[in-house]
Write an enzyme that holds these catalytic residues in place. Structure first.
Site, PDB file in Angstrom:
ATOM      1  N   ASP A 202       0.838  -1.204   0.000  1.00 23.95           N
ATOM      2  CA  ASP A 202       0.000   0.000   0.000  1.00 23.95           C
ATOM      3  C   ASP A 202       0.871   1.252   0.000  1.00 23.95           C
ATOM      4  OD1 ASP A 202      -2.297   1.522   0.109  1.00 23.95           O
ATOM      5  OD2 ASP A 202      -3.147   0.453   1.823  1.00 23.95           O
TER       6      ASP A 202
ATOM      7  N   ASP B 292     -11.042   2.070  -2.947  1.00 25.16           N
ATOM      8  CA  ASP B 292     -11.588   1.702  -1.639  1.00 25.16           C
ATOM      9  C   ASP B 292     -13.113   1.670  -1.686  1.00 25.16           C
ATOM     10  OD1 ASP B 292      -9.158   1.374  -0.467  1.00 25.16           O
ATOM     11  OD2 ASP B 292      -9.075   3.349   0.463  1.00 25.16           O
TER      12      ASP B 292
END
Ligand code: GLA
Length: 725
Positions: A475, A545
């Site tokens: 990430d 997301d």
């Protein structure tokens, strides 16, 4: 032979299955771009340069400026009379600028190898033309590479710039490619977005003002993609001309297009010069990232399938590209930071029982205080207060269940509240005397420093060596700002952004070399780093997301316009959705998540019985199309962005015997009939079974099928099975 040279007219012709790219030497000096378009047999198209009209210097030296400003060039330089966007700009140590590249020679190489340290396209069924040019005053040598593959309508370009002189100079701009061409009444397609609404397709008319897509955030960010297409105004999925480019790069980029007063179009793409300088000492060289150029005479659909084929056949790590990806469950939206070993095992047990193959432990497992975003990043050792017995204890238990294990890292970052920061405050990217701006309470590690890279690699590799982890989620949750490095000297501070990207590549390359079985999923606050550069290392990337299936329609449409469906990280989340608050049925969420890698990101232990019991069926259905997703051809049938009512796509196998279609009704229109949807990509002579009824492929594509309208947000999955001709 895909590449031929005609010595008489000093021109090269590069052929792909459906296109030709022609370039040549004009005025015995300059490397001119002659033609890029539908495949032609003749290579003598130099008349397109209009030698009689643009007053070539050989005829009228007093008009050289007019020539430089209109001739179509392959790699234009700054400061010598071409007032369009240039590819190359440099500054000597004396502060002087200017560069004039003169053609010197060429070679044609069979195949296309990889380059250590940079993501690149590769393959044996290719030829590469390398053209050498020099500028005598600055003692600079530029080698331009043009690769074509036998199986793909793309041209891959890059430049290598070498200092052959004795004195250093600074590159202030080193773009990857330039394309000069003409197209009347054209429009520009780019992608834009924000967190939770990434990769949205935008289309705008091209007049004489420049249009650009760019980033200076250190990655492409949520708001732009390293892509641009110039299309004829009428271009749609199946018709119209398209000139498209993408950059194989995970950092700051610029894609810019402008029409000059003579309506000549120039499109350039490369590293964004705004955040780039690079010192080249005597003997050193710099290699630009690769740029991909695609021409399609058959609309956007052919462009998309060309990118997909190129990435699947010649870019993504071959180990994983066609391997079936495990169906995973990720605990982020299930628990956020609030979990312990028992909770994870409870999720793992239920998931395993329902057929899920891999459990991913997301953020929060490391450092002494990672119960919120303010601590932990950089301390890559387990928090035993949360995970008794460490990662080993957890994976031993999962192993017994037969559940594979994956782990989240954010390796480019550091939090103030860490042991790492206490030990190495100088490892933070910062400007002297200033405290860098925080984002998500974190700062960037200085990847230009090899010690930092070594620490991060060893932290990650140590874990992968010690437990059976088969998947890593990498990430990156902040943009790069306040740029300055304690490690680099003053005259190399402008290199930080690019060196950061090279550092990310280096660590991912080392990980994939030492652990070839490892499946890496890149991610950046959702889909802020979804690009061809990262795809080289990771065959799948987290797309957004936002897992609301309605929001995902446009996000996934934009992503799949450029990247294979098999690369799109796609999960089923809870309902109502945490980001959009919308409620959508479990079945529709599952159908939406089949557009990609398919997984679950919710607390499976809290699902109602009737939903948890649907999971094995959902998995079985996904497994039945997993191969199609990996290998099939994608067709966009309708876009919710445009229809404002519904969305539809389909995927067809290479032999056209297998296919499926997904239709999503978003907003129903009262008092309306069933919808007629025309399918694409089928064999017109084949017969297909669709829900127990047999149709001819020609009928399905020309007359279409009728889709019964259901409730809003109801997705429909339609399987097609070829039954022979
Ligand atoms: C980012 C990612 C999410 C999740 C969180 C964890 O936002 O996009 O999927 O991993 O970080 O902090």
């Amino acid at each position: 032979m895909s590449i031929t040279y005609n010595d008489r007219i000093k021109a090269w012709k590069l052929d792909t299955p459906n296109t030709s790219y022609i370039l040549g030497v004009v005025d015995e000096k300059y490397l001119a771009h002659i033609y890029f378009g539908a495949r032609v047999e003749d290579d003598n198209l130099s008349y397109l340069l209009r030698p009689e009209e643009i007053v070539p210097p050989s005829i009228k030296p007093e008009e050289q400026l007019g020539f430089m400003d209109t001739v179509q060039l392959e790699y234009p330089c700054q400061g010598i009379g071409d007032f369009r966007e240039c590819c190359l700009a440099l500054k000597g140590e004396d502060g002087q600028t200017g560069c004039n590249l003169i053609y010197k020679g060429y070679e044609i190489i069979n195949g296309k190898g990889r380059i250590k340290g940079l993501p690149t396209c590769f393959g044996d069924n290719a030829q590469t033309l390398v053209i050498k040019m020099t500028d005598e005053i600055s003692a600079l040598e530029v080698s331009l590479s043009f690769t074509v593959f036998e199986d793909c309508d793309a041209v891959i370009r890059s430049a290598k710039i070498q200092n052959t002189g004795k004195r250093a100079f600074y590159l202030e701009r080193a773009m990857s490619a330039c394309l000069d061409f003409e197209l009347e009444n054209c429009e520009i397609i780019t992608e834009c977005g924000a967190w939770a609404r990434e990769h949205i397709i935008e289309r705008t008319k091209l007049n004489h003002a420049a249009v650009c897509a760019e980033s200076i955030r250190g990655e492409e960010g949520h708001d732009a993609m390293p892509f641009m297409a110039v299309v004829s105004g009428n271009a749609d999925q199946n018709s119209g001309e398209v000139y498209a480019t993408q950059l194989v790069y995970a950092g700051n980029f610029l894609a810019k297009v402008k029409k000059n007063p003579h309506d000549q179009i120039r499109m350039v793409i490369g590293i964004n010069p705004e955040t780039f300088t690079w010192k080249l000492e005597s003997g050193q060289s710099f290699r630009t990232p690769e740029a991909i150029l695609v021409y399609s005479a058959y609309g956007l659909g052919h462009m998309t399938r060309t990118f997909h084929d190129l990435f699947r056949n010649h870019l993504i790590r071959q180990d994983w590209v066609r391997k079936e990806r495990p169906i995973l469950i990720n605990n982020w939206e299930a628990t956020y930071f609030d979990f312990d070993k028992d909770k994870l095992l409870e999720i793992g047990r239920e998931a395993k029982k329902r057929g899920i193959e891999l459990q991913v432990l997301d953020d929060g497992w490391f450092g002494y205080n990672r119960n919120q975003p303010s601590g932990g990043l950089g301390d890559w050792y387990v928090n035993e207060a949360k995970l008794e017995g460490g990662l080993k204890g957890l994976t031993d238990e999962l192993d017994k269940m037969g559940m594979k294990f994956g782990l989240w890292f954010e390796p480019e970052m550091i939090c103030e509240d860490t042991d790492l920061y206490k030990k190495h405050p100088e490892w933070v990217v910062h400007q002297k005397g200033r405290i860098p701006a925080r984002a998500r309470d974190q700062w960037l590690l200085d990847y230009s420093n090899p010690e930092v890279r070594e620490y991060i690699f060893e932290s990650m590799a140590g874990i992968v060596r010690s437990i059976p982890v088969v998947y890593i989620k990498w990430d990156m949750n902040r943009a790069i700002s306040d740029v300055g490095s304690d490690y680099l000297p003053a005259d190399r501070q402008g290199e930080i952004w690019h060196r950061h990207v090279l550092g990310v590549y280096e660590i991912q390359e080392r990980l994939t070399e030492e652990f070839p079985y490892l499946l890496i999923e890149n991610c950046s606050s959702g889909g802020a780093r979804f690009d061809a550069g990262m795809l080289y290392y990771s065959p799948q990337i987290w797309c957004s997301d936002d897992m609301d299936p309605i929001e995902r329609l446009s996000i996934q449409e934009g992503t799949a316009m450029l990247y294979p469906v098999s690369t799109i990280g796609s999960h089923i989340a809870k309902s109502p959705n945490d980001i959009s608050w919308r409620s959508v049925s479990f079945e529709s969420r599952a159908v939406a998540a089949m557009f990609g890698t398919f997984g679950y990101e919710l607390d499976i232990t809290k699902l109602p019985k009737e939903e948890v019991e649907q999971i094995p069926g959902q998995i079985e259905r996904y497994k039945s199309i997993r191969k199609l997703i990996l290998e099939g051809n994608y067709y966009r049938l309708a876009s919710y962005r445009e229809t404002k009512e519904y969305d539809a796509y389909m995927i067809v196998s290479n032999d056209k015997k297998e296919a499926f279609m997904v239709y999503m009704q978003v907003l129903s229109k009262p008092n309306s009939l069933s919808r007629r949807v025309k399918l694409q990509g089928l064999d017109p002579e084949m017969h297909y079974d669709v829900n127990g009824v047999t149709y001819g492929g020609d009928v399905l594509m020309n007359a279409g099928i009728l889709i019964q309208r259901k409730k809003d947000f109801e997705a429909q999955f339609v399987r097609l099975k070829g039954k022979g001709k």
